[in-house]
Structure formats: structure tokens, C-alpha cells
Design a protein around this motif. Structure first.
Motif, PDB file in Angstrom:
ATOM      1  N   THR A   1      18.679  47.578   4.444  1.00  0.00           N
ATOM      2  CA  THR A   1      17.055  47.898   4.734  1.00  0.00           C
ATOM      3  C   THR A   1      16.341  48.268   2.847  1.00  0.00           C
ATOM      4  O   THR A   1      17.216  48.829   1.839  1.00  0.00           O
ATOM      5  CB  THR A   1      16.887  48.890   5.835  1.00  0.00           C
TER       6      THR A   1
ATOM      7  N   ARG B   1      12.446  48.348   1.208  1.00  0.00           N
ATOM      8  CA  ARG B   1      11.127  48.184   1.141  1.00  0.00           C
ATOM      9  C   ARG B   1      10.487  46.860   0.761  1.00  0.00           C
ATOM     10  O   ARG B   1      10.474  47.013  -1.029  1.00  0.00           O
ATOM     11  CB  ARG B   1      10.290  48.911   1.218  1.00  0.00           C
TER      12      ARG B   1
ATOM     13  N   PRO C   1      -0.719  44.665   2.952  1.00  0.00           N
ATOM     14  CA  PRO C   1       0.177  43.997   4.151  1.00  0.00           C
ATOM     15  C   PRO C   1      -0.368  43.357   5.073  1.00  0.00           C
ATOM     16  O   PRO C   1      -1.942  43.812   5.643  1.00  0.00           O
ATOM     17  CB  PRO C   1       1.430  45.728   4.583  1.00  0.00           C
TER      18      PRO C   1
ATOM     19  N   THR D   1      -1.296  43.286   8.745  1.00  0.00           N
ATOM     20  CA  THR D   1      -1.606  44.195   9.720  1.00  0.00           C
ATOM     21  C   THR D   1      -2.239  43.523  11.185  1.00  0.00           C
ATOM     22  O   THR D   1      -2.751  41.835  11.041  1.00  0.00           O
ATOM     23  CB  THR D   1      -3.141  44.966   9.826  1.00  0.00           C
TER      24      THR D   1
ATOM     25  N   ASP E   1       7.039  38.013   1.321  1.00  0.00           N
ATOM     26  CA  ASP E   1       8.492  38.107   0.698  1.00  0.00           C
ATOM     27  C   ASP E   1       8.662  36.583  -0.283  1.00  0.00           C
ATOM     28  O   ASP E   1       8.029  35.725   0.169  1.00  0.00           O
ATOM     29  CB  ASP E   1       9.215  37.786   1.569  1.00  0.00           C
TER      30      ASP E   1
ATOM     31  N   PRO F   1       6.850  40.875  15.037  1.00  0.00           N
ATOM     32  CA  PRO F   1       6.515  41.084  13.554  1.00  0.00           C
ATOM     33  C   PRO F   1       7.387  40.043  13.053  1.00  0.00           C
ATOM     34  O   PRO F   1       7.394  39.829  11.660  1.00  0.00           O
ATOM     35  CB  PRO F   1       6.099  42.265  13.399  1.00  0.00           C
TER      36      PRO F   1
ATOM     37  N   ASN G   1       9.773  41.898   8.412  1.00  0.00           N
ATOM     38  CA  ASN G   1       8.651  42.270   9.989  1.00  0.00           C
ATOM     39  C   ASN G   1       7.463  41.794   8.646  1.00  0.00           C
ATOM     40  O   ASN G   1       6.969  41.856   7.236  1.00  0.00           O
ATOM     41  CB  ASN G   1       8.899  43.835   9.742  1.00  0.00           C
TER      42      ASN G   1
ATOM     43  N   GLU H   1       3.997  42.295   8.994  1.00  0.00           N
ATOM     44  CA  GLU H   1       3.412  43.118   9.365  1.00  0.00           C
ATOM     45  C   GLU H   1       3.429  44.457   8.143  1.00  0.00           C
ATOM     46  O   GLU H   1       2.958  44.646   7.897  1.00  0.00           O
ATOM     47  CB  GLU H   1       3.281  43.901  10.095  1.00  0.00           C
ATOM     48  N   THR H   2       5.092  44.869   8.340  1.00  0.00           N
ATOM     49  CA  THR H   2       5.060  46.305   6.951  1.00  0.00           C
ATOM     50  C   THR H   2       5.722  45.909   5.761  1.00  0.00           C
ATOM     51  O   THR H   2       5.829  46.555   4.526  1.00  0.00           O
ATOM     52  CB  THR H   2       6.245  47.041   7.470  1.00  0.00           C
ATOM     53  N   GLY H   3       5.934  43.983   5.945  1.00  0.00           N
ATOM     54  CA  GLY H   3       7.369  44.155   4.989  1.00  0.00           C
ATOM     55  C   GLY H   3       8.691  44.511   4.421  1.00  0.00           C
ATOM     56  O   GLY H   3       9.439  44.514   3.449  1.00  0.00           O
ATOM     57  N   ASP H   4       8.835  45.232   5.844  1.00  0.00           N
ATOM     58  CA  ASP H   4      10.572  45.431   5.450  1.00  0.00           C
ATOM     59  C   ASP H   4      11.221  44.502   5.322  1.00  0.00           C
ATOM     60  O   ASP H   4      11.115  43.420   6.235  1.00  0.00           O
ATOM     61  CB  ASP H   4      10.391  47.039   6.177  1.00  0.00           C
ATOM     62  N   LYS H   5      12.548  44.688   5.151  1.00  0.00           N
ATOM     63  CA  LYS H   5      13.506  43.379   5.038  1.00  0.00           C
ATOM     64  C   LYS H   5      14.860  44.151   5.464  1.00  0.00           C
ATOM     65  O   LYS H   5      15.300  45.361   4.944  1.00  0.00           O
ATOM     66  CB  LYS H   5      13.622  43.007   4.371  1.00  0.00           C
TER      67      LYS H   5
END
Length: 384
Positions: A32, A34, A43, A45, A80, A99, A124, A126-130
Motif C-alpha cells: 500500500t 499513497r 484529489p 472528491t 495515477d 471508487p 482509489n 477519490e483518494t489516490g491510494d493504491k
């Protein structure tokens, strides 16, 4: 040549059960991070219910994933940037689950090719998490979302051994649902309304559909074709399956859309798109309400042939047509207003001509998605 989305490297166009076992994730399979934007965009929303198209721009060494309004694809936001082996693009799930989007990609290592294990990632929007979910995916077989977007199924291949692996995203676990030695191929389709995983199996006898539950042997569902069938899509309620199968008519092979009721293993009658049963069709893609499928058709006589919605009640409706050629449906927005297509300016899959990705508005407009190279369609996002 067949008019379906390419498994990018520009690598081609239209491309008895082993006991089930639980698999413990190897250290480092999940990762994981950021996402740090390479540009200054804020980001995403979830402040709107307006459909947004999610797509990637293919690049030699990296693909860039964007999200944009359906009616203005140029007003895009970077989600991304995916570095990958030179010439090999991402292979995404053609859907966005809430998302989340998912894709396979070859890591940027020397000598990478189609036989090399790919990484499976989710992002994601929305958040940019991968999150990296696996390092052993088969690049050419797109992952599929299951369990309402909380899980994924992907294929991994080692020689003749093929395995369908189910990932629980929240639990960070995965299991082999089905494994088999085969010279041909296993292709995950989705989870039906009763919770069983459907997959297609190719053999010398053609294409068969099976369902499998964890801890049980696969069950035969129906024989789809004596030849190679493809482009599987479950209906929104998980009770019917659409696909393309070849028909041989007057020494001509033409792929045409079929729909099968899974409970009865019987074909569902659709409205007739044309009087010519030999007309080649493309797609098919379910409408969001599940009442019909959307197919493209070759421009056999006319200079332009629109995509058509064929409903199970016997009615049909044509969509706004291209200026020339034909459309290959890719996916509907959740509100049923917009359809993403690959549009070709030629006649059919034998003479496809040049292609582009277009958003078709049922109210009459067509919005091109323009990039310098190729568009990889991923799906639709509508916020929460």
C-alpha cells in the motif's frame, strides 16, 4: 483482426478439477502506498453524481490514468501514472467498483514479456491510494470485480497450469478457486446471482461455461459454441450471460451476440437488429437496467452503422451513429445516458480502418476522447 479493446503492447488485436486450496499471501505481495500526484491537481472528491469516464493513455514506458466528465473528456484529471515494461500497457478490469479500479501491469524489468508474471493493483480514484494485491497475475487476462466490488478474481498461469484466484480486498487474503492443467484456456467471467464463480473453458470441442464454488468441483452450465466464443458479460442481476459466438453462414464466419438464461441454460430471444443473420456484431454490453444488450454492427451497406440496444421484450433502439463506419460498445454509465465505444471508420473487423474512443450521448452528441497514442477504456465513476 477483431474489433475489441487491445491488450496493449500493441500486442495484437482481439486477442477434471484439481482440489481447491487456500493460499497464504507471500510477504510483499500486498503493498500500500499513497499516490503522490505528478501534477498539481487536487484529489478527486465524491461531490457529484454526474458520470465521469475513467480511461488510460497508453505510453511506451508508462500509462497515465485519467478521470473526466462524460461530456467534456478533455477536462481530465490525472489519477495515477503507471510505469511498466517497455511497450506493455496495463490490462484493466473494464469496470469501476465504487471508487476502485483494478489493472494488471508488467513491472519495468529487463526481458519482460507475456509469459512474465504481472502485478495486480487497485487504485482509489477519490483518494489516490493504491494497493498491490499480487505479483503473479496473467497479464493478458483482465481481473474482474466480484462481491459488490469488495473482491477480485484474476488468472495466474505457470506452463499448462492455470488457476483462478479470488482476492478479498479488505481482508488482504486470496484463495485458489479453481486450478487446471490445460492446453487451451480458462477465462473468469463473474459471480452469478447465487454466488458461484462462472468461467469459460476452451477445448477442442469449443467453448463451455462452468460454475464453481469454493471446496467443490466445477459444475457444467452450458455449451456456448463449437468454436471460440468471447466477450462475456453478466447481466446486472447475475442471472443471464451475454457473449459473442461465431456463426458460419454461406462460407462466412461472423460473430453475433447471444444471451443465455443461466438458471435454464437456454438462449434468450432478443430483438432482431437487422434482417441479415450474417451481419457481424460487436459487444455485447448490458444496459444498466438489465433489460437488453447493446451491440455494434458492421457497416455492411451503409456508410455508417449505429450501435443498437436489443431488448428482451422484442424492442430495439438505435444510438447516435458515427459519421462513418461502426461502433464497438465498451460500457454504459450507471444512469444509462452515456455509452463508451471504440469507433472504427472502416466496414467491419476485416477492414476496420482507423479507430478512436468516443462517448456517445443518447441525447444525440458524440464526444471523442483524444490522446496522442491510444485510449484504454476502464469504466465509469459517479461519486457516492
Amino acid at each position: 483482426m477483431a474489433a475489441t479493446p487491445r491488450p496493449h503492447r500493441r500486442h495484437g488485436v482481439w486477442s477434471a478439477a484439481i482440489p481447491i486450496a487456500a493460499v497464504i499471501l507471500v510477504a510483499g505481495a500486498f503493498l500500500t502506498v499513497r499516490l503522490l500526484p505528478s501534477q498539481s491537481e487536487p484529489p478527486i472528491t465524491a461531490t457529484t453524481l454526474d458520470p465521469r469516464v475513467v480511461f488510460a493513455e497508453f505510453g511506451l514506458n508508462e500509462d497515465r490514468i485519467y478521470i473526466a466528465p462524460a461530456d467534456n473528456p478533455d477536462d481530465r484529471t490525472l489519477v495515477d501514472t503507471v510505469a511498466h515494461a517497455a511497450g506493455w500497457g496495463i490490462k484493466p478490469a473494464v469496470a469501476v467498483a465504487g471508487p476502485l479500479l483494478a489493472y494488471n501491469a508488467l513491472p519495468d524489468t529487463a526481458g519482460a514479456g507475456t509469459d512474465s508474471p504481472a502485478e495486480l493493483w487497485i487504485v482509489n480514484v477519490e483518494t489516490g491510494d493504491k494497493i498491490r494485491l499480487a505479483r503473479d497475475a496473467d497479464l493478458l487476462i483482465a481481473p474482474i470485480f466480484v462481491d459488490g466490488g469488495t473482491g477480485l478474481v484474476y488468472r495466474r498461469t505457470s506452463g499448462r497450469q492455470q488457476e483462478l484466484v479470488r482476492v478479498a480486498i479488505d481482508e488482504m487474503t486470496r484463495r485458489v478457486v479453481h486450478a487446471q492443467q490445460t492446453l487451451f484456456g480458462l477465462f473468469p467471467i463473474g459471480v452469478d446471482d447465487d454466488g458461484a464463480l462462472l468461467f469459460a473453458q476452451l477445448s477442442e470441442e469449443g467453448t463451455d461455461i462452468y460454475s464453481v464454488r469454493e471446496g467443490n468441483a466445477p459444475a457444467f452450465v452450458f455449451h456456448a459454441s463449437d468454436h471460440i466464443a468471447r466477450d462475456w458479460q453478466l447481466s446486472p442481476d447475475g442471472r443471464s450471460l451475454s457473449y459473442l459466438a461465431p456463426d458460419v453462414t454461406l462460407e462466412r464466419v461472423a460473430y453475433r451476440a447471444r444471451v443465455v438464461d443461466l438458471a435454464r441454460s437456454s438462449e434468450v430471444a432478443l430483438a432482431k437488429a437487422t434482417p441479415d443473420a450474417a451481419t457481424e456484431q460487436y459487444g455485447p454490453v448490458w444496459t444498466p437496467d438489465g433489460g437488453g444488450v447493446t451491440v455494434g454492427q458492421e457497416a455492411f451497406v451503409q456508410t455508417a452503422e449505429p450501435a443498437v440496444v436489443l431488448r428482451t421484450d422484442g424492442t430495439s433502439a438505435s444510438l447516435p451513429a458515427p459519421a462513418r463506419g461502426f461502433d464497438v460498445p465498451l460500457g454504459w454509465s450507471a444512469d444509462g445516458r452515456y455509452l463508451a465505444v471504440r469507433s472504427f471508420d472502416g466496414r467491419n473487423s476485416v477492414e476496420p480502418g482507423l479507430d478512436s474512443t468516443v462517448i456517445v450521448d443518447t441525447q444525440g452528441q458524440r464526444y471523442p476522447v483524444t490522446v496522442p497514442t491510444e485510449v484504454i477504456f476502464i469504466g465509469w465513476y459517479s461519486g457516492v
